[in-house]
Design an enzyme around this catalytic site. Sequence first.
Site, mmCIF file in Angstrom:
data_model
loop_
_atom_site.group_PDB
_atom_site.id
_atom_site.type_symbol
_atom_site.label_atom_id
_atom_site.label_comp_id
_atom_site.label_asym_id
_atom_site.label_seq_id
_atom_site.Cartn_x
_atom_site.Cartn_y
_atom_site.Cartn_z
ATOM 1 N N ARG A 15 0.835 -1.196 0.000
ATOM 2 C CA ARG A 15 0.000 0.000 0.000
ATOM 3 C C ARG A 15 0.876 1.254 0.000
ATOM 4 N NH1 ARG A 15 -3.623 -1.374 5.187
ATOM 5 N NH2 ARG A 15 -1.623 -2.328 5.784
ATOM 6 N N LYS A 75 1.630 2.163 7.333
ATOM 7 C CA LYS A 75 1.999 1.394 8.519
ATOM 8 C C LYS A 75 2.960 2.189 9.400
ATOM 9 C CE LYS A 75 0.898 -2.124 9.505
ATOM 10 N NZ LYS A 75 -0.273 -2.474 10.354
ATOM 11 N N SER A 134 -10.561 -2.109 8.414
ATOM 12 C CA SER A 134 -11.256 -3.171 9.138
ATOM 13 C C SER A 134 -12.233 -3.893 8.223
ATOM 14 C CB SER A 134 -12.002 -2.588 10.345
ATOM 15 O OG SER A 134 -11.096 -2.048 11.285
ATOM 16 N N VAL A 178 -16.795 -3.750 13.192
ATOM 17 C CA VAL A 178 -16.658 -3.678 11.735
ATOM 18 C C VAL A 178 -16.045 -4.965 11.183
ATOM 19 C CG1 VAL A 178 -15.596 -2.443 9.810
ATOM 20 C CG2 VAL A 178 -16.474 -1.165 11.768
ATOM 21 N N SER A 220 -21.114 -12.856 24.458
ATOM 22 C CA SER A 220 -19.746 -13.354 24.591
ATOM 23 C C SER A 220 -19.339 -13.492 26.052
ATOM 24 C CB SER A 220 -18.772 -12.404 23.885
ATOM 25 O OG SER A 220 -17.446 -12.900 23.974
ATOM 26 N N VAL A 239 -11.825 -8.525 17.824
ATOM 27 C CA VAL A 239 -12.118 -7.698 18.994
ATOM 28 C C VAL A 239 -11.170 -6.505 19.034
ATOM 29 C CG1 VAL A 239 -12.248 -7.664 21.508
ATOM 30 C CG2 VAL A 239 -12.922 -9.711 20.256
ATOM 31 N N VAL A 267 -7.499 -11.172 13.519
ATOM 32 C CA VAL A 267 -7.389 -9.852 12.894
ATOM 33 C C VAL A 267 -6.926 -8.809 13.905
ATOM 34 C CG1 VAL A 267 -8.616 -8.144 11.483
ATOM 35 C CG2 VAL A 267 -9.247 -10.545 11.324
ATOM 36 N N ALA A 268 -7.046 -9.103 15.196
ATOM 37 C CA ALA A 268 -6.652 -8.170 16.248
ATOM 38 C C ALA A 268 -5.151 -8.181 16.514
ATOM 39 C CB ALA A 268 -7.401 -8.495 17.540
ATOM 40 N N ASP A 270 -2.681 -6.599 15.324
ATOM 41 C CA ASP A 270 -2.044 -5.281 15.442
ATOM 42 C C ASP A 270 -2.109 -4.741 16.861
ATOM 43 O OD1 ASP A 270 -0.912 -4.643 12.972
ATOM 44 O OD2 ASP A 270 -2.818 -4.001 12.132
ATOM 45 N N VAL A 298 -1.405 -12.369 10.112
ATOM 46 C CA VAL A 298 -0.637 -11.378 9.348
ATOM 47 C C VAL A 298 -1.005 -9.987 9.856
ATOM 48 C CG1 VAL A 298 -0.264 -10.391 7.062
ATOM 49 C CG2 VAL A 298 -0.443 -12.870 7.341
ATOM 50 N N ASN A 300 -0.581 -7.054 8.574
ATOM 51 C CA ASN A 300 -1.051 -6.046 7.602
ATOM 52 C C ASN A 300 -1.862 -6.740 6.511
ATOM 53 O OD1 ASN A 300 1.356 -7.269 6.652
ATOM 54 N ND2 ASN A 300 1.769 -5.580 5.260
#
Length: 366
Positions: A15, A75, A134, A178, A220, A239, A267-268, A270, A298, A300
Amino acid sequence: MIIGVPKEIKNNESRVGMTPAGVFELVKNDHTVYIQSGAGEGSGFFDEDYKQAGAMILDTIGQVYAMAEMIVKVKEPIEEEYDYIQKGQLVFTYFHFASSESLTMAMIDSKAVCIAYETVEDEDGTLPLLTPMSEVAGRMAIQQGAKYLEKPVKGRGVLLGGVPGVAPGRVLVLGAGVVGTQAAKMAAGLGAHVTILDVNMKRLRYINDVMPSHVVTEFSNEFNIRKHIETHDLIIGGVLLKGSKAPKLITRDMLRDMRKGTVIVDVAVDQGGCVETTRPTTHEDPIYIINDVVHYSVANMPGAVPHTSTMALTNVTLPYVLKLANLGWEMACEVDASLQKGLNIVHGEVVYKEILEAFNWDELTV
């Protein structure tokens, strides 16, 4: 203002911080834009495109940092970039400070002004600069999860959508924000059975209203998570706690309760990941296996679809870049409460309390 857009040098990050269309708008407003040569090639934007939009091309990353008053990136700076950042320079990018103490200390030492895309926050609590990535990551999570469920890559050998006479795969989504909503939408579109968990009943009611009947919602808690991980093929961690480390909803001992070949896409990552066994991976080497459970984490993910991601990102960042360039960061943050929440580190001082909490610091200034 003089704005610099360097080439991203994080592993497999294609990117770029600004499209030619974004450059055109900045130049039209009498700003100067320097682009590092080749910065946009991975996203399908070439030096000639930027020249035609009014940018000037520089050969090296060092030249871009040296010339710019504001750096616009995608990033967080990596170690090779730390020394390029100048005192008082404005750096506008995704930082995710809570997941990296070394990055936080480096930016404190630099005395730069760090505005993080991911903590710019609207009045209603939404995160406008995090949302498009997201959305990309949530949709990609299902694509990647479906791929790694295949047997040749050590998955369970399950086709998410199933076929006539064979039940579809089961997807567990942690978080109805999202990422979780987009993941559930993609999984449902493939025909998978989807269970989505969250602690926010308002979000669960929304999901229940807009999703098809094979997407089910549950509150949850640890009991429900432990119950579902035994029967679901693909687990999506989506989350987010704004600016803070993600909570560890799946602990190491829970892996023993999962079936061999279960896939986790965290996905969390980062923000440290919502799975205890999560560690950042790259597009070059995206997975690892613990207790026969495939982990994809991953850091990114949207970098794998850079053309889509770069355009989606510039759509939302450009108004803020223009405001910062037109007014300067102090005035821009004074008149825009959303942008002010993006301030994380200013001239060596941490000004975002969630960063202090993440590292158990009372305060930190240099």
